[in-house]
Design an enzyme around this catalytic site. Structure first.
Site, PDB file in Angstrom:
ATOM      1  N   PRO A 121     -13.986  65.909  47.938  1.00  0.00           N
ATOM      2  CA  PRO A 121     -12.762  66.107  48.387  1.00  0.00           C
ATOM      3  C   PRO A 121     -12.650  67.087  49.739  1.00  0.00           C
ATOM      4  O   PRO A 121     -13.383  68.123  49.362  1.00  0.00           O
ATOM      5  CB  PRO A 121     -12.069  66.547  47.299  1.00  0.00           C
ATOM      6  CG  PRO A 121     -12.727  66.014  45.889  1.00  0.00           C
ATOM      7  CD  PRO A 121     -14.149  65.651  46.726  1.00  0.00           C
ATOM      8  N   CYS A 122     -11.770  66.971  50.574  1.00  0.00           N
ATOM      9  CA  CYS A 122     -11.825  67.682  51.660  1.00  0.00           C
ATOM     10  C   CYS A 122     -10.540  68.646  51.976  1.00  0.00           C
ATOM     11  O   CYS A 122     -10.376  69.368  52.815  1.00  0.00           O
ATOM     12  CB  CYS A 122     -12.042  66.763  52.963  1.00  0.00           C
ATOM     13  SG  CYS A 122     -10.730  65.560  53.336  1.00  0.00           S
ATOM     14  N   GLN A 123      -9.489  68.593  51.286  1.00  0.00           N
ATOM     15  CA  GLN A 123      -8.307  69.101  51.457  1.00  0.00           C
ATOM     16  C   GLN A 123      -8.467  70.590  51.754  1.00  0.00           C
ATOM     17  O   GLN A 123      -7.886  71.323  52.471  1.00  0.00           O
ATOM     18  CB  GLN A 123      -7.242  68.822  50.496  1.00  0.00           C
ATOM     19  CG  GLN A 123      -6.523  67.699  50.530  1.00  0.00           C
ATOM     20  CD  GLN A 123      -7.488  66.345  50.030  1.00  0.00           C
ATOM     21  OE1 GLN A 123      -8.524  66.480  49.475  1.00  0.00           O
ATOM     22  NE2 GLN A 123      -7.344  65.179  49.975  1.00  0.00           N
ATOM     23  N   HIS A 125     -10.994  72.213  52.658  1.00  0.00           N
ATOM     24  CA  HIS A 125     -11.853  72.493  53.816  1.00  0.00           C
ATOM     25  C   HIS A 125     -10.865  72.271  55.015  1.00  0.00           C
ATOM     26  O   HIS A 125     -11.206  72.806  56.275  1.00  0.00           O
ATOM     27  CB  HIS A 125     -12.991  71.610  54.103  1.00  0.00           C
ATOM     28  CG  HIS A 125     -14.127  71.755  52.968  1.00  0.00           C
ATOM     29  ND1 HIS A 125     -14.585  72.995  52.744  1.00  0.00           N
ATOM     30  CD2 HIS A 125     -14.545  70.746  52.362  1.00  0.00           C
ATOM     31  CE1 HIS A 125     -15.600  72.720  51.836  1.00  0.00           C
ATOM     32  NE2 HIS A 125     -15.489  71.499  51.201  1.00  0.00           N
TER      33      HIS A 125
END
Length: 378
Positions: A121-123, A125
């Protein structure tokens, strides 16, 4: 000469038959596990790379916590095992310690693994996420890729994330690199903008690759070998003019509010691509901002901005169609991401779910280029 998907990226986008049966076989050369799989953009790219090499593949396991997204992956790839669960229930041990019962079970499920794929999950970052400011607990999931390597012992690893991942306050990327090096992996990392690979979208991503072999490709070498001129939006979706229609979620645009419809009409009547400040809502107009793309209209002759799950809403970015007075359809968004027409998104029956699945996906061309070079170095 640049290498393209099935010989032609343009034709690949318009393919209506998957032909996966030719590549995904039980007695295969290469076994894949895809963690944080999403709908399968990374796996699609990897499978196409393996096809190009004249090899076959098995997706022995895929893990995705969102039920609808997992169904989308399963529908397209029919993995040996599809796990719709939180990765922390499968990888619950600590780095360097003995495997837990859950980890041994996961190891048995996956069997021998050649390539480990993952897009944690990148939200948290993302530079677009001002609230979390690089301090989201979900960011720690990135380190699970290192524990997965410890448990599954793959030959190759490919991890995709937003560029901001390297700025996480806990240093999760560096900790992951150090752990992988302790396990004997060679490491390569860098940033790739997907438009440099011939995608009709500017989408910068941080790539981390690992290999147990004697060498590993750099992102610079991948860009040099696979670089193409950025494609225009017309190249990706120009043939879909007139395809928007109600009653088909994949080809149905959102219905704008009265105020947004007025903004859309103004853009076209004034032949503008950026909405003037006075036409914006007060919450946006009265604050200093540099987000000129918001409420904007796309251009046929340029790549799209980074596509997100907000592509149905003009208040989320430059998502107004260049020629038709509407936002993008899911079909157009999928094409911009590099997904071919044969890819089945219909397990998503709600617009919000469909938008998130497509917006969060990894462009297949990105994984294709990297996996091609990883297995080349075997």
């Amino acid at each position: 000469m640049s290498i393209e998907l099935r010989g032609s990226d343009y034709n690949f986008l318009r393919e209506t038959k998957s032909k996966f049966d030719e590549v995904l076989t039980s007695n295969s050369h290469i076994r894949i596990v895809d963690l944080f799989s999403g709908c399968g953009g990374t796996s699609l790219g990897a499978v196409e790379a393996i096809r190009t090499k004249g090899l076959t593949a098995t997706i022995s396991a895929a893990v995705e916590w969102d039920k609808v997204t997992a169904e989308c992956f399963k529908e397209n790839f029919s993995p040996d095992t599809m796990l719709n669960t939180d990765i922390t229930t499968l990888l619950d041990g600590r780095a360097g310690e003995q495997l837990t019962e859950s980890e041994r079970k996961f190891q048995d499920t996956c069997g021998h693994v050649d390539i480990l794929l993952g897009g944690p999950p990148c939200q948290g970052h993302s530079s677009l996420n001002n609230y979390s400011r690089m301090n989201d607990p979900k960011n720690a999931l990135y380190f699970k890729m290192a524990r997965a390597a410890e448990v599954l012992k793959p030959e190759f690893i490919f991890i995709e994330n937003v560029v901001g991942a390297v700025n996480d306050r806990s240093g999760v990327v560096q900790r992951t690199i150090e752990r992988l090096q302790d396990l004997g992996y060679l490491i390569s990392k860098g940033v790739i903008d997907c438009k440099e690979l011939g995608l009709a979208q500017s989408r910068k991503r941080f790539i981390l690759m690992a290999s147990k072999g004697k060498s590993i490709p750099s992102t610079d070498s991948i860009l040099k070998k696979y670089s193409l001129e950025p494609k225009s939006l017309s190249w990706a979706i120009g043939d879909l003019i007139g395809s928007a229609k109600s009653g088909d979620i994949f080809n149905e645009p959102s219905k704008p509010s009265k105020e947004n419809l007025e903004r859309i009409n103004y853009l076209f009547e004034s032949n503008l691509y950026d909405l003037p400040n006075e036409m914006r809502p007060p919450c946006h107009r009265d604050k200093k901002h540099s987000y000129n793309s918001i409420y904007g209209r796309l251009s046929w002759d340029k790549p799209s901005q980074t596509l997100t799950g907000g592509f149905y809403n003009m208040s989320m970015g430059r998502y107004i169609h260049p020629e038709e007075k509407r936002t993008l359809t899911a079909h157009e968004a999928a094409r911009i991401q590099g997904f071919p027409d044969f890819f089945n998104f219909y397990p998503a029956l709600k617009r919000t779910s469909l938008a998130q699945i497509i917006g969060n996906a990894v462009p297949p061309k990105l994984a294709f280029s990297c996996v091609m070079e990883l297995i080349e170095n075997d």
